[in-house]
Scaffold this motif. Sequence first.
Motif, PDB file in Angstrom:
ATOM      1  N   GLY A 155       0.781  -1.237   0.000  1.00 44.36           N
ATOM      2  CA  GLY A 155       0.000   0.000   0.000  1.00 44.36           C
ATOM      3  C   GLY A 155       0.806   1.276   0.000  1.00 44.36           C
ATOM      4  O   GLY A 155       0.267   2.371   0.168  1.00 44.36           O
ATOM      5  N   ARG A 156       2.125   1.157  -0.239  1.00 43.82           N
ATOM      6  CA  ARG A 156       3.000   2.317  -0.158  1.00 43.82           C
ATOM      7  C   ARG A 156       3.917   2.335  -1.374  1.00 43.82           C
ATOM      8  O   ARG A 156       4.408   1.295  -1.793  1.00 43.82           O
ATOM      9  CB  ARG A 156       3.832   2.173   1.120  1.00 43.82           C
ATOM     10  N   LEU A 157       4.138   3.519  -1.937  1.00 42.50           N
ATOM     11  CA  LEU A 157       5.068   3.632  -3.056  1.00 42.50           C
ATOM     12  C   LEU A 157       6.438   3.119  -2.629  1.00 42.50           C
ATOM     13  O   LEU A 157       6.941   3.479  -1.559  1.00 42.50           O
ATOM     14  CB  LEU A 157       5.163   5.096  -3.483  1.00 42.50           C
ATOM     15  N   HIS A 158       7.053   2.273  -3.473  1.00 40.25           N
ATOM     16  CA  HIS A 158       8.331   1.677  -3.093  1.00 40.25           C
ATOM     17  C   HIS A 158       9.492   2.340  -3.812  1.00 40.25           C
ATOM     18  O   HIS A 158       9.671   2.159  -5.011  1.00 40.25           O
ATOM     19  CB  HIS A 158       8.325   0.175  -3.369  1.00 40.25           C
ATOM     20  N   GLY A 159      10.291   3.085  -3.069  1.00 36.13           N
ATOM     21  CA  GLY A 159      11.425   3.782  -3.660  1.00 36.13           C
ATOM     22  C   GLY A 159      12.660   2.927  -3.790  1.00 36.13           C
ATOM     23  O   GLY A 159      13.467   3.118  -4.698  1.00 36.13           O
ATOM     24  N   GLY A 160      12.831   1.961  -2.901  1.00 37.91           N
ATOM     25  CA  GLY A 160      14.062   1.172  -2.892  1.00 37.91           C
ATOM     26  C   GLY A 160      15.217   1.949  -2.283  1.00 37.91           C
ATOM     27  O   GLY A 160      15.041   3.049  -1.759  1.00 37.91           O
ATOM     28  N   ALA A 161      16.405   1.345  -2.377  1.00 43.36           N
ATOM     29  CA  ALA A 161      17.571   1.874  -1.664  1.00 43.36           C
ATOM     30  C   ALA A 161      17.894   3.319  -2.041  1.00 43.36           C
ATOM     31  O   ALA A 161      18.327   4.104  -1.208  1.00 43.36           O
ATOM     32  CB  ALA A 161      18.778   0.968  -1.909  1.00 43.36           C
ATOM     33  N   SER A 162      17.668   3.693  -3.304  1.00 47.56           N
ATOM     34  CA  SER A 162      18.045   5.041  -3.756  1.00 47.56           C
ATOM     35  C   SER A 162      16.878   5.820  -4.350  1.00 47.56           C
ATOM     36  O   SER A 162      17.086   6.869  -4.950  1.00 47.56           O
ATOM     37  CB  SER A 162      19.166   4.945  -4.798  1.00 47.56           C
ATOM     38  N   GLY A 163      15.668   5.308  -4.205  1.00 47.27           N
ATOM     39  CA  GLY A 163      14.513   5.977  -4.793  1.00 47.27           C
ATOM     40  C   GLY A 163      14.279   5.630  -6.253  1.00 47.27           C
ATOM     41  O   GLY A 163      13.423   6.222  -6.906  1.00 47.27           O
ATOM     42  N   ASN A 164      15.037   4.657  -6.780  1.00 46.48           N
ATOM     43  CA  ASN A 164      14.944   4.320  -8.198  1.00 46.48           C
ATOM     44  C   ASN A 164      14.331   2.942  -8.470  1.00 46.48           C
ATOM     45  O   ASN A 164      14.474   2.410  -9.577  1.00 46.48           O
ATOM     46  CB  ASN A 164      16.333   4.417  -8.838  1.00 46.48           C
ATOM     47  N   ALA A 165      13.668   2.360  -7.477  1.00 47.48           N
ATOM     48  CA  ALA A 165      12.982   1.090  -7.733  1.00 47.48           C
ATOM     49  C   ALA A 165      11.958   1.271  -8.856  1.00 47.48           C
ATOM     50  O   ALA A 165      11.519   2.396  -9.129  1.00 47.48           O
ATOM     51  CB  ALA A 165      12.290   0.593  -6.466  1.00 47.48           C
ATOM     52  N   GLY A 166      11.590   0.168  -9.488  1.00 49.87           N
ATOM     53  CA  GLY A 166      10.602   0.221 -10.555  1.00 49.87           C
ATOM     54  C   GLY A 166      11.195   0.383 -11.941  1.00 49.87           C
ATOM     55  O   GLY A 166      10.446   0.551 -12.911  1.00 49.87           O
ATOM     56  N   HIS A 167      12.519   0.303 -12.056  1.00 47.18           N
ATOM     57  CA  HIS A 167      13.149   0.403 -13.383  1.00 47.18           C
ATOM     58  C   HIS A 167      12.973  -0.899 -14.176  1.00 47.18           C
ATOM     59  O   HIS A 167      13.946  -1.490 -14.648  1.00 47.18           O
ATOM     60  CB  HIS A 167      14.637   0.738 -13.232  1.00 47.18           C
ATOM     61  N   VAL A 168      11.730  -1.307 -14.353  1.00 48.49           N
ATOM     62  CA  VAL A 168      11.444  -2.583 -15.014  1.00 48.49           C
ATOM     63  C   VAL A 168      11.793  -2.572 -16.497  1.00 48.49           C
ATOM     64  O   VAL A 168      11.961  -3.623 -17.110  1.00 48.49           O
ATOM     65  CB  VAL A 168       9.967  -2.997 -14.833  1.00 48.49           C
ATOM     66  N   GLY A 169      11.908  -1.394 -17.090  1.00 46.42           N
ATOM     67  CA  GLY A 169      12.336  -1.316 -18.488  1.00 46.42           C
ATOM     68  C   GLY A 169      13.761  -1.804 -18.688  1.00 46.42           C
ATOM     69  O   GLY A 169      14.172  -2.099 -19.824  1.00 46.42           O
ATOM     70  N   HIS A 170      14.500  -1.914 -17.591  1.00 40.06           N
ATOM     71  CA  HIS A 170      15.882  -2.386 -17.660  1.00 40.06           C
ATOM     72  C   HIS A 170      16.089  -3.615 -16.779  1.00 40.06           C
ATOM     73  O   HIS A 170      17.174  -3.846 -16.251  1.00 40.06           O
ATOM     74  CB  HIS A 170      16.831  -1.244 -17.305  1.00 40.06           C
TER      75      HIS A 170
END
Lengths: 339, 339
Positions: free
Chosen positions: A168-183
């Motif tokens: 239920g929360r936006l996931h930034g990951g370690a540096s705020g760059n999570a979600g780079h699924v294009g790569h």
Amino acid sequence: MYMGHRAGRERGPEVAGPRGGRGSPAVALDIGGTKTAAALVSDRGEILGSATMATRGGHADLLAGMERLVIEAVGPVGLAEVSGLGISSAGPIDLASGTVAPVNIPELRGLPLLKRMAALVPGRPARLLGDGLAAAAGEHWVGAGQGFEDLLAIVVSTGVGGGLVLRGRLHGGASGNAGHVGHAPVVMDGDPCPCGGIGCPEAYASGPSMVAFAVRSGWRTDARPDGEALAEAARRGEPAAVLAFERGAGALAAMIAAAAATCDLRRVIIGGGVAAAGPVLMDPLRRSLGRYLSLTFLAGLEVVPAGLGARASLIGAAAAVHEPDRYAISEVTASLVSS
Amino acid sequence: MYMGHRAGRERGPEVAGPRGGRGSPAVALDIGGTKTAAALVSDRGEILGSATMATRGGHADLLAGMERLVIEAVGPVGLAEVSGLGISSAGPIDLASGTVAPVNIPELRGLPLLKRMAALVPGRPARLLGDGLAAAAGEHWVGAGQGFEDLLAIVVSTGVGGGLVLRGRLHGGASGNAGHVGHAPVVMDGDPCPCGGIGCPEAYASGPSMVAFAVRSGWRTDARPDGEALAEAARRGEPAAVLAFERGAGALAAMIAAAAATCDLRRVIIGGGVAAAGPVLMDPLRRSLGRYLSLTFLAGLEVVPAGLGARASLIGAAAAVHEPDRYAISEVTASLVSS
């Protein structure tokens, strides 16, 4: 030189609550490779006013252009009345310095983006998100992801980006760059990608990648060979165009299955210009997904079109101001605001 | 019929704190396809006593065998003194029913695993984790992942599994099955996988997959053609064996890069029997990673061997009892405990 145009106020702002306090609208800025938009956004995710400008094209000072755009979007409400400022930008982003390093906007690299924009709303929060995360925040807040605790929003356009909402929360990951699924590679020993890696979904499913593949496969067009022309050709059944969409859809399907198996997702939202091509992309995507998705716990995974269209990132940037518990990805921004 | 053997007490338990309260040891059960282990584990992650049995082999009542194993591992301390019970099992798991459905242990499907085991520790928590998640919990708690907020632990063995720690907390996902990276496709239109999908890392990098590929590629051995024999052959430089490890390593590298780009990770921990093969796997894995990892925010990603070896899941199951804020993935278990 400010080169934008006014998109017009969509309706009169209904400002409730104290000056600049909770209930007041937030101002959002969405920086893309071609276009930058700003908007005044209510605490229910409504766009109360907006303005756009070309991101590139001879700005002596790109940040000054963005400052003017923000002021224009806020309009008669005035900056003193907004509750804060949210920024969505093509990434990667660097939260520690409040800068961004988009591949397609070299002028912006290293500029003190967050600090300069934060100065427009002194004493109130200014928050930065990558555009994929912003799209996920927007869709989760008031779009096609409402009520889903675990989702991935994908933007398929000139590039392929994305953002995750987990628990239920936006996931930034370690540096705020999570979600780079294009790569997130889906083809072992695959095609080279503009990012420098290989086998990335972006190398198969972005607009330019699909057009390049279709041209290599014999597609010829009298129009400009872009994503829209390719979609038209695929609708007419031209084999090279159909194949390009099937290949891109296959890469997206493998990537979606991978993200879902890794993060145990329940909903995937697809937006962006290429996704807007409709059935020529979505039909082979659904067929491919059936081949990749076999884990029982993913049987209920839903893949749906974006609910907010091209405005998802703009609305999501405002979500980071209105709903920080769910959509602000770092406290770093807070210290930058006070500096 | 109980068919296990006693692994022996490693040292005398030093039980501090109140009876069954905080500071008391927890008991852990780790159910694998071949072997099931139980251990008494201190609140610092030390194994104070343990016992093992064959998982299969004619148990009239598999759960009764596991109950006896738990009692044996607890030894003279007595069940009344333990703070709770943690279970790690080959998955997928179903948290709502407290059952598991491992491909390799059909006898266990549908059995009320969590409910039966919870009855051993009435009034205290009993918690269930998939074995990949349990390995991640163990490594994060007292192993190679200590201090890392965002990590992936991978277990490469008969299958390929894993678990994520995100924001310093074990990530269960929507159904408690996050971390299924062995079934996150890395080869579009790739090889079929035992899970029913295609292109999964497990279809390239599990022990049986690598052996099968090597045999197809002409590898012959006088020994039993298993993972250990294949690793020996690769160390001697036999081409088909080397190629099998390079191919498996390539699939793991693509999967690691994908998970890291998706979740913005800082550390990846590799354990399991196949990973124990050492440089024949790890050298090509590091080379391949260099080709897939290009995003600047992943420049500092570390890939390291497991710190707890084969005990990671056992210790991680105990972590879910000792440190529920970080390692318990669902409150469902609480209601089952009270029933």
